[in-house]
Design a protein around this motif. Structure first.
Motif, PDB file in Angstrom:
ATOM      1  N   ARG A 170      -6.748   6.276   7.064  1.00  0.00           N
ATOM      2  CA  ARG A 170      -7.391   6.991   8.161  1.00  0.00           C
ATOM      3  C   ARG A 170      -8.486   7.900   7.597  1.00  0.00           C
ATOM      4  NH1 ARG A 170      -1.620   8.673  10.662  1.00  0.00           N
ATOM      5  NH2 ARG A 170      -1.628   9.801   8.703  1.00  0.00           N
ATOM      6  N   VAL A 182       0.826  -1.217   0.000  1.00  0.00           N
ATOM      7  CA  VAL A 182       0.000   0.000   0.000  1.00  0.00           C
ATOM      8  C   VAL A 182       0.863   1.271   0.000  1.00  0.00           C
ATOM      9  CG1 VAL A 182      -1.807   1.263   1.216  1.00  0.00           C
ATOM     10  CG2 VAL A 182      -1.812  -1.237   1.212  1.00  0.00           C
ATOM     11  N   LEU A 183       1.755   1.378   0.977  1.00  0.00           N
ATOM     12  CA  LEU A 183       2.479   2.643   1.113  1.00  0.00           C
ATOM     13  C   LEU A 183       3.563   2.809   0.050  1.00  0.00           C
ATOM     14  CD1 LEU A 183       2.696   2.827   5.001  1.00  0.00           C
ATOM     15  CD2 LEU A 183       1.131   4.009   3.480  1.00  0.00           C
ATOM     16  N   GLN A 200      -4.898   3.297  11.742  1.00  0.00           N
ATOM     17  CA  GLN A 200      -4.565   2.989  10.347  1.00  0.00           C
ATOM     18  C   GLN A 200      -5.280   1.718   9.910  1.00  0.00           C
ATOM     19  OE1 GLN A 200      -0.376   2.886   9.532  1.00  0.00           O
ATOM     20  NE2 GLN A 200       0.011   4.848  10.498  1.00  0.00           N
ATOM     21  N   LEU A 257      -4.770  -0.043   6.336  1.00  0.00           N
ATOM     22  CA  LEU A 257      -4.204   0.083   4.984  1.00  0.00           C
ATOM     23  C   LEU A 257      -5.092  -0.537   3.907  1.00  0.00           C
ATOM     24  CD1 LEU A 257      -0.408  -0.482   5.750  1.00  0.00           C
ATOM     25  CD2 LEU A 257      -1.608   1.655   5.403  1.00  0.00           C
ATOM     26  N   SER A 258      -6.013  -1.385   4.317  1.00  0.00           N
ATOM     27  CA  SER A 258      -6.919  -1.953   3.304  1.00  0.00           C
ATOM     28  C   SER A 258      -7.898  -0.883   2.803  1.00  0.00           C
ATOM     29  CB  SER A 258      -7.686  -3.134   3.886  1.00  0.00           C
ATOM     30  OG  SER A 258      -8.540  -2.694   4.917  1.00  0.00           O
ATOM     31  N   TYR A 307      -6.589   8.321  14.324  1.00  0.00           N
ATOM     32  CA  TYR A 307      -5.219   7.815  14.276  1.00  0.00           C
ATOM     33  C   TYR A 307      -5.125   6.332  13.916  1.00  0.00           C
ATOM     34  CZ  TYR A 307      -4.220  12.241  16.450  1.00  0.00           C
ATOM     35  OH  TYR A 307      -4.126  13.578  16.697  1.00  0.00           O
ATOM     36  N   ARG A 342      -3.501   8.018   2.875  1.00  0.00           N
ATOM     37  CA  ARG A 342      -2.723   6.872   2.403  1.00  0.00           C
ATOM     38  C   ARG A 342      -2.589   5.772   3.454  1.00  0.00           C
ATOM     39  NH1 ARG A 342       2.652  10.142   1.646  1.00  0.00           N
ATOM     40  NH2 ARG A 342       2.788   8.897  -0.228  1.00  0.00           N
ATOM     41  N   TYR A 343      -2.841   6.111   4.722  1.00  0.00           N
ATOM     42  CA  TYR A 343      -2.791   5.102   5.775  1.00  0.00           C
ATOM     43  C   TYR A 343      -4.179   4.532   6.072  1.00  0.00           C
ATOM     44  CZ  TYR A 343       1.829   7.063   6.634  1.00  0.00           C
ATOM     45  OH  TYR A 343       3.129   7.497   6.489  1.00  0.00           O
TER      46      TYR A 343
END
Lengths: 540, 286
Positions: free
Chosen positions: B73, A325-326, B51, B53-54, B49, B70-71
């Motif tokens: 959130r 992802v990142l 995260q 990621l999915s 805060y 991108r995290y």
């Protein structure tokens, strides 16, 4: 009164409209591909400080790079200083005696062949007809002078090469080592092994005379380089007359420069921007490299001397999602120091897998428990806090830091990130617990390099003070092993040793990408990470 | 009362009524923003805060009104939470510079003499530097963080308040009621506290309220440059900075905090204008 008010209102509306129009025109000002003069004009404006502006018919190339700066220990192109050899070889200024093929096998370059006469003696035959940009012919004496200076001033090279003495005879150089150095030829192919003319010397701004297709005429630390064609290049004729290498540490600035046509090629674009260059007229060259993003454990830190804590941290880093992802899939999750493409790579070793629940248990076993209900674990009233040191010039590292901060919080560890360009000072001061950095772990294709530079008692960059008797013994064997299979087997055991100790935590291996603009050919990413500008580079 | 006088009185009433409406409206909006900032942790639909990621970079909609970063959130939650950091640090900054600058100004105006001259030259030095550049330098030396950003901006902003309060104090201290207070035996502290502070409060409050918007911008600016809030703190400036590289691919990541800054600054500026109209009618537009 009413008329005055009307004038005022009209004025305000007109002003607003003018500003909006100006804003839209400014933002929408994309250079048209049908008007190449506009692009050239922009580039010339961008280079108004350069004395040599492009004359008609001259081929000029503009290359953006994030890495040519003091922060990366690459302040100039003198290969005998820090990691400046990377800049020297990357921008086509210097060449080494041997080079790497696409499959990371050694190939002749300035030397045509070598012979391992006995364990400590090597003879290297140099290529005829090669000259430095100073005009001096390349012979064994010139190479000897260069290597003599290298081992005198460069600690890492001195430790790797262990040269006892050299004899020059025409085009044949004989090297005698203090002890067996099986990877000597690999080490000589490291960027620090770029052969430079020591008679011409190193200028005050760190410029050198070498044998590559281009020579630097202007070296400006943190700003860039001006390169011109080496008319007497031995291996073909370089296609470009002038290359401007620009250090652009901000990825977004680089993205916009590439889009506006100010750059013809770029390395180090943010992953989020790569999708903007997937279609014509741009091309992306990508390749898996051994550049790894990893954390070094500081053994001076009392908390991290506890094996359970180190293992808990290793098991709480979500490498898979970080990479997918990142990093937008521009890499692969790491197990150990080397990617799976190497025979001694990730497929041969194991490391603590991502398992937050197990990590919590490890912490509990070590006596770390959340007694005050704030979500963080404590022991003897002290909260478990990790000082995570990293630096911003590698865009992946701040992302890794923030990702780790969140995943370690899940197991009750408070991570304080120190993301600073000044990271080396902090490393020296010892004011850190885990130092996350990026490094090409096998730049010479040989595994020993990583261990000798990072993990041994006498390693020059063993920042965390890691020590393992087992590793030292394995290195003793590695240092005298000439057989490639045996070296691979030893490398696997050595990697497994540091992974078992959790002395280093490897997060990801990088897939390197270089973007070329319209009409650019010959700009190809190489697995070694340091061949970029070559004689093949052209722009039509 | 002549017709002309009647018209003037009527006009003044209309203006007064209009000002009051504006005060209620913009003051109400400003209070609403402050309430959102104060109760931010209770208003966020998701943990700002946490995260996931999915769910990285989801566009607005799909259960996330302003999308995700991108995290993964939730942007709305982070914008709401960011209001607390940004607005309260701006308020803290304004309070600090008002108190410090005001105290220095009153002292100089009341006391005069060499110390006054010295302190005013010091303030001249601060005013001679380009403000933001000086703030960047101070914040760099203090090595980032919201509190350090506030300190850096306080260092450069107090002289303005010192100047205003000094001139006001100098003007007032020669007025008859101050002389009367002295003659009646009031001490210096009592005169300053009972007579000077209340009488110079108007212009200082107007300046302070007008400065809130500016300070929000400056704190966000320092954070944008990496000299303010450190990750993962939700702060509008640092959120914009983190989203820069996605301006073209996922614009909501940078537009959400950008719009929050824009709207908040407008609200506080207009509220400041209205407060000025109320407290300082002479300055009011005619």
């Amino acid at each position: 009164m009413e008329r005055k008010c009307l004038w005022k209102k009209t004025g305000v509306i007109l002003l607003t409209l003018t500003m909006t129009a100006g804003l839209l025109t400014g933002c929408g000002g994309k250079s048209s591909s049908s008007d190449p003069s506009a692009s050239t004009e922009k580039k010339e404006q961008a280079n108004d400080n350069d004395a040599s502006s492009a004359s008609e018919g001259e081929k000029v190339f503009y290359y953006g790079d994030t890495t040519f700066n003091a922060e990366n220990d690459e302040p100039d192109v003198n290969p005998h200083y820090g990691y400046s050899g990377w800049a020297c070889i990357r921008y086509g200024i210097g060449e080494t005696l041997f080079k790497y093929s696409d499959s990371m096998e050694l190939e002749p370059w300035l030397a045509t062949e070598y012979e391992n006469v006995d364990e400590n003696t090597w003879t290297i035959t140099l290529r005829d007809g090669v000259t430095f940009t100073s005009g001096r012919a390349l012979d064994a004496e010139a190479v000897k002078e260069c290597l003599d200076d290298l081992v005198n001033v460069h600690e890492r090279a001195k430790g790797d090469l262990k040269i006892k003495g050299m004899t020059a005879d025409g085009q044949t150089l004989t090297i005698e080592t203090q002890e067996p150095v099986p990877a000597l030829i690999n080490y000589l192919s490291d960027p620090y092994g770029c052969i430079i003319d020591m008679e011409a010397g190193v200028t005050d701004d760190g410029n050198v005379s070498a044998t590559g297709p281009y020579q630097a005429t202007k070296v400006e630390t943190d700003k860039g380089l001006t390169l011109i064609k080496n008319e007497d290049y031995w291996n073909g004729t370089p296609h470009l007359d002038t290359i401007y290498v620009k250090t652009i540490t901000d990825g977004d600035t680089m993205t916009m420069s590439m889009q506006s046509g100010e750059l013809d090629g770029a390395y180090g674009l943010p992953y989020a921007s790569l999708s903007l260059f997937e279609n014509d007229p741009y091309t992306i060259s990508s390749v898996e490299t051994s550049r790894s993003f990893y954390g070094t454990i500081n053994y001076e830190s009392e908390i991290l001397q506890d094996e359970n804590v180190r293992r808990a941290i290793a098991g709480a880093i979500d490498k898979e999602n970080f990479t997918r992802v990142l990093m937008n899939g521009n890499g692969s999750p790491a197990v150990g120091p080397f990617p799976a493409s190497f025979t001694f790579g990730d497929s041969t070793v194991t490391a603590q897998e991502y398992d937050p629940e197990f990590s919590k248990k490890l912490l509990a076993d070590a006596g770390w428990k959340d007694t005050d209900g704030d979500g963080y674990v404590e022991k003897d009233g002290e909260k478990l806090t990790i000082r995570w040191l990293t630096y911003p010039s590698r865009q992946e590292l701040p992302l890794l830091a923030e990702s780790v901060q969140a995943t370690l919080k899940e197991i009750g560890i408070d991570v304080q990130v120190n993301n600073t360009a000044n990271h080396l000072d902090f490393v020296d001061s010892g004011d850190w617990d885990i130092y996350a950095s990026a490094m090409v772990t096998a730049p010479t294709g040989d595994p020993e390099y990583f261990f000798t530079t990072h993990c041994l008692d006498d390693s020059t960059v063993n920042w965390g003070g890691y020590h393992s008797d087992k590793l030292e013994k394995l290195e003793e064997k590695m240092s005298i092993a000439f057989d490639a299979e045996e070296r691979s087997e030893l490398a696997t055991q050595m990697a497994q040793t540091i992974l078992d100790d959790n002395g280093y935590i490897f997060a990801s291996h990088l897939k390197m990408s270089i973007v070329s603009g319209e009409g650019v050919t010959g700009l190809t990413a190489h697995p070694c990470d340091y061949y970029e500008i070559t004689a093949d580079l052209d722009k039509n | 009362m002549s017709m002309e006088e009647k018209i003037t009185v009527r006009k003044q009433k209309v203006v007064k009524s209009h000002t009051r409406q504006k005060l209620f409206f913009f003051g109400g909006l400003a209070i609403a923003v402050l309430l959102v900032a104060a109760f931010a942790p209770y208003l966020t639909p998701y943990d700002p805060y946490e995260q996931d990621l999915s769910k990285a970079l989801l566009p607005p909609g799909n259960g996330h009104l302003l999308g995700t970063d991108r995290y993964g959130r939730d942007m709305l939650s982070r914008v709401i939470m960011g209001s607390q950091t940004t607005i309260f640090s701006a308020l803290l900054l304004v309070v600090i510079i008002t108190i410090v600058g005001g105290a220095v100004g009153i002292f100089c105006g009341w006391h005069g003499g060499k110390l006054d001259a010295f302190l005013m030259r010091v303030s001249d030095i601060f005013l001679a530097f380009p403000g933001m550049v000086f703030a960047i330098a101070v914040a760099s030396v203090l090595s980032g963080g919201v509190i350090n950003a506030v300190v850096a901006l306080a260092c450069i902003s107090w002289p303005k308040y010192a100047r205003i309060t000094r001139s006001q104090a100098m003007m007032i201290k020669h007025l008859p009621y101050i002389s009367a207070a002295k003659l009646s035996g009031s001490g210096t502290w009592k005169i300053v506290w009972k007579h000077i502070v209340p009488n110079i409060a108007g212009p200082v409050i107007v300046t302070a309220v007008l400065d809130i918007g500016t300070m929000i911008m400056e704190i966000a600016g320092l954070s944008f440059l990496g000299l303010g809030a450190a990750p993962p703190t939700a702060e509008w400036g640092s959120m914009m900075s983190n989203g820069r590289s996605m301006l073209q691919t996922s614009p909501w990541v940078i537009l959400s905090p950008g719009c929050a800054i824009f709207l908040t600054v407008i609200i506080f500026n207009l509220a400041g204008d209205t407060v000025r109209d109320v407290l300082d009618p002479k300055q009011r537009k005619r």
